[in-house]
Write a protein that holds these residues in place. Structure first.
Motif, PDB file in Angstrom:
ATOM      1  N   ARG A   1      32.498  31.593  14.257  1.00  0.00           N
ATOM      2  CA  ARG A   1      33.037  30.298  14.701  1.00  0.00           C
ATOM      3  C   ARG A   1      32.532  29.148  13.851  1.00  0.00           C
ATOM      4  NH1 ARG A   1      31.682  32.117  20.727  1.00  0.00           N
ATOM      5  NH2 ARG A   1      33.406  33.578  20.984  1.00  0.00           N
ATOM      6  N   ARG A   2      31.288  29.276  13.351  1.00  0.00           N
ATOM      7  CA  ARG A   2      30.758  28.192  12.510  1.00  0.00           C
ATOM      8  C   ARG A   2      31.488  28.111  11.172  1.00  0.00           C
ATOM      9  NH1 ARG A   2      24.349  29.320  13.738  1.00  0.00           N
ATOM     10  NH2 ARG A   2      24.704  29.469  15.973  1.00  0.00           N
TER      11      ARG A   2
ATOM     12  N   TYR B   1      37.165  23.633  14.615  1.00  0.00           N
ATOM     13  CA  TYR B   1      37.991  23.778  15.810  1.00  0.00           C
ATOM     14  C   TYR B   1      38.215  22.402  16.423  1.00  0.00           C
ATOM     15  CZ  TYR B   1      39.556  25.813  20.279  1.00  0.00           C
ATOM     16  OH  TYR B   1      40.276  26.167  21.382  1.00  0.00           O
TER      17      TYR B   1
ATOM     18  N   GLY C   1      36.572  17.184  23.637  1.00  0.00           N
ATOM     19  CA  GLY C   1      35.476  18.133  23.806  1.00  0.00           C
ATOM     20  C   GLY C   1      34.183  17.671  23.168  1.00  0.00           C
ATOM     21  N   LEU C   2      34.038  16.350  22.968  1.00  0.00           N
ATOM     22  CA  LEU C   2      32.802  15.836  22.364  1.00  0.00           C
ATOM     23  C   LEU C   2      31.687  15.855  23.406  1.00  0.00           C
ATOM     24  CD1 LEU C   2      34.364  12.779  20.503  1.00  0.00           C
ATOM     25  CD2 LEU C   2      33.705  14.981  19.517  1.00  0.00           C
ATOM     26  N   MET C   3      30.438  16.004  22.932  1.00  0.00           N
ATOM     27  CA  MET C   3      29.293  16.024  23.840  1.00  0.00           C
ATOM     28  C   MET C   3      29.050  14.597  24.343  1.00  0.00           C
ATOM     29  SD  MET C   3      28.041  19.166  23.529  1.00  0.00           S
ATOM     30  CE  MET C   3      28.880  20.412  22.575  1.00  0.00           C
ATOM     31  N   PRO C   4      29.181  14.379  25.648  1.00  0.00           N
ATOM     32  CA  PRO C   4      29.059  13.004  26.163  1.00  0.00           C
ATOM     33  C   PRO C   4      27.672  12.403  25.942  1.00  0.00           C
ATOM     34  CG  PRO C   4      29.778  14.531  27.890  1.00  0.00           C
ATOM     35  CD  PRO C   4      29.412  15.356  26.711  1.00  0.00           C
ATOM     36  N   HIS C   5      26.648  13.260  25.849  1.00  0.00           N
ATOM     37  CA  HIS C   5      25.279  12.742  25.763  1.00  0.00           C
ATOM     38  C   HIS C   5      24.839  12.525  24.326  1.00  0.00           C
ATOM     39  CE1 HIS C   5      24.933  17.023  25.160  1.00  0.00           C
ATOM     40  NE2 HIS C   5      23.692  16.895  24.755  1.00  0.00           N
ATOM     41  N   ARG C   6      25.718  12.802  23.360  1.00  0.00           N
ATOM     42  CA  ARG C   6      25.318  12.615  21.968  1.00  0.00           C
ATOM     43  C   ARG C   6      26.161  11.529  21.320  1.00  0.00           C
ATOM     44  NH1 ARG C   6      24.577  18.532  19.326  1.00  0.00           N
ATOM     45  NH2 ARG C   6      22.982  19.313  20.738  1.00  0.00           N
TER      46      ARG C   6
ATOM     47  N   THR D   1      27.123  18.420  14.574  1.00  0.00           N
ATOM     48  CA  THR D   1      26.808  19.617  15.375  1.00  0.00           C
ATOM     49  C   THR D   1      26.717  20.911  14.554  1.00  0.00           C
ATOM     50  OG1 THR D   1      27.908  18.646  17.286  1.00  0.00           O
ATOM     51  CG2 THR D   1      27.501  21.006  17.370  1.00  0.00           C
ATOM     52  N   VAL D   2      27.785  21.237  13.836  1.00  0.00           N
ATOM     53  CA  VAL D   2      27.808  22.534  13.155  1.00  0.00           C
ATOM     54  C   VAL D   2      26.797  22.604  11.998  1.00  0.00           C
ATOM     55  CG1 VAL D   2      29.244  24.285  12.053  1.00  0.00           C
ATOM     56  CG2 VAL D   2      30.178  22.896  13.903  1.00  0.00           C
TER      57      VAL D   2
ATOM     58  N   LEU E   1      23.596  23.403  13.527  1.00  0.00           N
ATOM     59  CA  LEU E   1      23.510  24.806  13.941  1.00  0.00           C
ATOM     60  C   LEU E   1      23.236  25.700  12.737  1.00  0.00           C
ATOM     61  CD1 LEU E   1      26.498  25.124  16.462  1.00  0.00           C
ATOM     62  CD2 LEU E   1      24.063  25.060  17.015  1.00  0.00           C
TER      63      LEU E   1
ATOM     64  N   ARG F   1      34.247  16.331  13.170  1.00  0.00           N
ATOM     65  CA  ARG F   1      33.293  17.368  13.570  1.00  0.00           C
ATOM     66  C   ARG F   1      33.732  18.731  13.037  1.00  0.00           C
ATOM     67  NH1 ARG F   1      32.176  18.702  19.872  1.00  0.00           N
ATOM     68  NH2 ARG F   1      34.407  19.125  19.825  1.00  0.00           N
TER      69      ARG F   1
ATOM     70  N   ASN G   1      35.688  21.539  29.181  1.00  0.00           N
ATOM     71  CA  ASN G   1      36.135  21.350  27.796  1.00  0.00           C
ATOM     72  C   ASN G   1      34.955  21.175  26.852  1.00  0.00           C
ATOM     73  OD1 ASN G   1      38.993  21.413  27.980  1.00  0.00           O
ATOM     74  ND2 ASN G   1      38.894  19.456  29.054  1.00  0.00           N
ATOM     75  N   VAL G   2      33.913  20.500  27.349  1.00  0.00           N
ATOM     76  CA  VAL G   2      32.722  20.291  26.530  1.00  0.00           C
ATOM     77  C   VAL G   2      32.040  21.633  26.267  1.00  0.00           C
ATOM     78  CG1 VAL G   2      30.413  19.278  26.526  1.00  0.00           C
ATOM     79  CG2 VAL G   2      32.362  17.918  27.300  1.00  0.00           C
TER      80      VAL G   2
ATOM     81  N   ALA H   1      34.184  23.630  23.866  1.00  0.00           N
ATOM     82  CA  ALA H   1      34.043  23.130  22.496  1.00  0.00           C
ATOM     83  C   ALA H   1      32.701  23.567  21.916  1.00  0.00           C
ATOM     84  CB  ALA H   1      34.155  21.610  22.472  1.00  0.00           C
TER      85      ALA H   1
ATOM     86  N   ALA I   1      33.005  27.032  20.871  1.00  0.00           N
ATOM     87  CA  ALA I   1      33.909  27.161  19.728  1.00  0.00           C
ATOM     88  C   ALA I   1      33.286  26.623  18.439  1.00  0.00           C
ATOM     89  CB  ALA I   1      35.230  26.440  20.016  1.00  0.00           C
ATOM     90  N   MET I   2      32.291  25.699  18.569  1.00  0.00           N
ATOM     91  CA  MET I   2      31.586  25.204  17.389  1.00  0.00           C
ATOM     92  C   MET I   2      30.681  26.296  16.805  1.00  0.00           C
ATOM     93  SD  MET I   2      32.386  22.105  16.803  1.00  0.00           S
ATOM     94  CE  MET I   2      33.989  22.330  17.546  1.00  0.00           C
ATOM     95  N   GLY I   3      30.403  27.327  17.595  1.00  0.00           N
ATOM     96  CA  GLY I   3      29.538  28.398  17.116  1.00  0.00           C
ATOM     97  C   GLY I   3      28.158  28.380  17.738  1.00  0.00           C
TER      98      GLY I   3
ATOM     99  N   ASN J   1      23.809  17.549  30.110  1.00  0.00           N
ATOM    100  CA  ASN J   1      24.840  16.882  30.902  1.00  0.00           C
ATOM    101  C   ASN J   1      24.692  17.143  32.393  1.00  0.00           C
ATOM    102  OD1 ASN J   1      26.497  15.518  28.860  1.00  0.00           O
ATOM    103  ND2 ASN J   1      26.745  17.579  28.075  1.00  0.00           N
TER     104      ASN J   1
ATOM    105  N   SER K   1      26.261  10.425  30.887  1.00  0.00           N
ATOM    106  CA  SER K   1      26.878  11.744  30.764  1.00  0.00           C
ATOM    107  C   SER K   1      27.631  12.161  32.011  1.00  0.00           C
ATOM    108  CB  SER K   1      25.818  12.768  30.418  1.00  0.00           C
ATOM    109  OG  SER K   1      24.661  12.552  31.188  1.00  0.00           O
TER     110      SER K   1
END
Lengths: 366, 248
Positions: free
Chosen positions: A79-80, A84, A90-95, A103-104, A107, A152, B119-120, B123, B126-128, B142, B220
């Motif tokens: 996946r990396r 995608y 689908g963004l991280m709300p806390h970042r 992100t990737v 990782l 992203r 969804n978070v 995602a 899916a980012m790995g 969160n 969050s």
């Protein structure tokens, strides 16, 4: 013949107790091109996309990317190597936006400083102001969030981008913008993009190739978009691409044969001085950019200006030419040059004549 | 009536009650110590299970049923049972309280993880991210606001119920209640209850402050709450929900 990047070999996905979501899919996706999966809800297009990065595991069949079976590496690692982008960002709300983009790379073990630097560059690539980097996703508009989602996906520079209805939740104007941006990006990046949509218009605008999925998860037709519009493989495809397909197909025809007639436009001052005449007159500003049309009226009467139709830029397709002519109040479409200056007029009847002669040439040549 | 009130004030302000090995500061320290001990053990049990159930969705029905059943247990009865089974000592009553504290913590953790936008999580995967990375980088941060709500509920509940350990002579502020009851010394009982209530309110205010200082960033738990600032810390409506969230 283009080189294949992703191949489905007789892939089936069957959910428990249900009908097959994807049924015996065999197809080859070209490297460096945009391939669009399109079809009605429940046709298996999203399932097919998600099988490429193993978010969904096929029941049977083999998928290869770059020649290698995707099950030969652990799923997170696979996946990396693929960007995608999804419908809800689908963004991280806390970042912060920057950390989301990073992100990737993070990782993959890239240092925080380097990952953020790369993220900062990507903001520019996707057309966002660098000051947005410090914000949180909830502070962005829907369109901006989707751009961040694209950034992203691009951050680790993956060869493959998977996009699952990325633009379907934004308004039509922003969607148009995002589509054009994607095409611009793709000219520079030449990624292998698999794009899922339920919108045939989006599919024909973006796709180098379009795969139309039918109910029951079967591939109904897989071809270049103009081919699908011109020659739908069966009734299902014909009804899915819709009644406007004849008009849409004009979007692939060059407008070289359309005559541009010279025009003598007037400025608003000239119009006021001369008053109305018996003809429609094109009104332009001092830089010759079209402002609208002045309607015909009794000589000497106060002229009334109405908004113009869509503009036809030289080199546009026949679809734009016809639309410009049909949407103009005067019956004449306004042709403009690359700087937006009025360059002449086109007539609907003449555009239709060109369409007709194109058709005769095509059929005569068969 | 006014007698009891003035007597209570006299008891609370009597310097003799504020010194020595049975003074209010020592009882307060004991009370907090037991509370802390119960919380640490209960969290060590509830949070891992809550994270597992929230992340995988497995065992959901079982923990909901279990948590409900545990909540129905009577505190004093459970305490007596444990002492009868395991004898006098520090740990039997502590374990009895742990059993009563695990349900709210478990529920808070589980609810926190499962409330994170799917969804978070999708995602993130899916980012790995690996499953552990999904849990600790996407779900856990969160889920924190909701989890913290469960934690605050648990702390308040323990501060109130840890008084029962005085029943078996372990000290804490509960001593004033039991001693006062035996001696029919109502000012001492009322004074003791006021101290417990005061402690609970103070601790909750401190926890609320910690939440506002460290946990609200990025808002969050409230996507799209505000376009101008991630969270306006001076927003009275928000402060109110924070306080209510902790005490209800």
């Amino acid at each position: 013949m283009a080189e294949a990047m992703i191949e489905f070999q007789n892939v089936t996905k069957q959910y428990q107790g249900g009908q097959a979501a994807v049924d015996g899919l065999t197809m080859s996706i070209d490297k460096g091109a945009i391939t669009v999966f399109v079809g009605p809800s429940g046709c298996g297009k999203t399932t097919s996309l998600r099988m490429i990065n193993r978010m969904v595991e096929p029941t049977s069949g083999v998928i290869t990317v770059g020649g290698a079976d995707i099950t030969s590496v652990p799923a997170p690692q696979l996946r990396r190597s693929m960007g995608y982008v999804m419908q809800s960002s689908g963004l991280m709300p806390h970042r912060s936006v920057l950390d989301n983009i990073a992100t990737v790379p993070r990782l993959n073990g890239v240092s925080k400083a380097d990952a953020r630097k790369r993220a900062q560059e990507l903001l520019d690539v996707v057309g966002l102001a660098s000051s947005l980097g410090k914000r949180y996703p909830s502070q962005l508009s829907g369109g901006q969030q989707q751009r961040v989602g694209v950034a992203r996906a691009l951050a680790a520079d993956p060869p493959v981008l998977l996009m699952d209805e990325p633009f379907s939740a934004v308004d039509p104007v922003v969607r148009d913008e995002l589509q054009q941006e994607l095409l611009r990006l793709q000219r520079d990046l030449a990624k292998t993009i698999v794009f899922v949509t339920h919108d045939i218009d989006e599919a024909t605008v973006l796709g180098d190739k379009v795969a139309v999925f039918g109910l029951g998860g079967k591939l109904a037709q897989y071809a270049a978009p103009e081919e699908i519009l011109r020659a739908p493989a069966n009734d299902f495809v014909a009804s899915f691409v819709g009644r406007d397909r004849g008009f849409r197909h004009l979007g692939f025809s060059p407008s070289d044969g359309v005559t541009i007639h010279p025009v003598r436009p007037v400025t608003p001052e000239q119009l006021r001085q001369e008053g109305s005449s018996g003809d429609w007159r094109l009104v332009v500003d001092d830089a010759l950019r079209p402002l609208g049309w002045a309607g015909p009226g009794p000589a000497g009467a106060e002229p009334v200006m109405v908004a113009g139709g869509s503009l036809f830029r030289k080199g546009d397709t026949l679809r734009r030419a016809l639309d410009a002519a049909l949407s103009s109040p005067s019956g004449f479409g306004v042709a403009v040059d690359d700087d937006g200056r009025a360059a002449g007029l086109i007539a609907a009847a003449e555009v239709l004549a060109v369409i007709e002669s194109d058709r005769n040439i095509r059929h005569g040549g068969l | 009536m006014s007698n009891v009130v003035t007597d209570t004030i006299a008891w609370l302000t009597d310097p003799a009650n504020w010194s020595g090995s049975a003074g209010i500061p020592v009882r307060l320290a004991e009370h907090l110590l037991y509370t802390g001990l119960v919380m640490v053990i209960a969290m060590a049990i509830a949070i891992p299970i809550g994270l597992f159930v929230g992340h995988t969705g497995r065992g959901r029905v079982a923990i909901v049923a279990l948590a409900g059943a545990l909540r129905a247990l009577p505190t004093l009865g459970l305490l007596t049972l444990f002492v009868l089974l395991a004898g006098i000592g520090l740990m039997p009553p502590i374990w009895a309280l742990v059993i009563l504290t695990v349900p709210p913590l478990l529920a808070g953790t589980y609810a926190g993880i499962s409330s994170v936008d799917r969804n978070v999580v999708d995602a993130a995967r899916a980012m790995g991210m690996t499953e552990m990375q999904v849990l600790f980088r996407a779900e856990f941060p969160n889920a924190l606001p909701v989890m913290y709500g469960g934690f605050r509920t648990g702390v308040l509940q323990v501060i109130a119920t840890v008084s029962v350990v005085a029943y078996i002579n372990l000290g804490g502020l509960g001593r004033y209640l039991f001693d006062g009851l035996v001696l029919s010394d109502f000012p001492q009982m009322l004074g003791g209850s006021l101290l417990i209530a005061g402690l609970a309110i103070t601790v909750d205010l401190v926890l609320a402050l910690i939440q506002r200082l460290f946990l609200s960033r990025g808002a969050s738990s409230q996507p799209n709450r505000s376009q101008q600032a991630a969270v306006d810390l001076t927003d009275p409506a928000l402060a109110e929900t924070v306080v209510q969230g902790g005490t209800s």
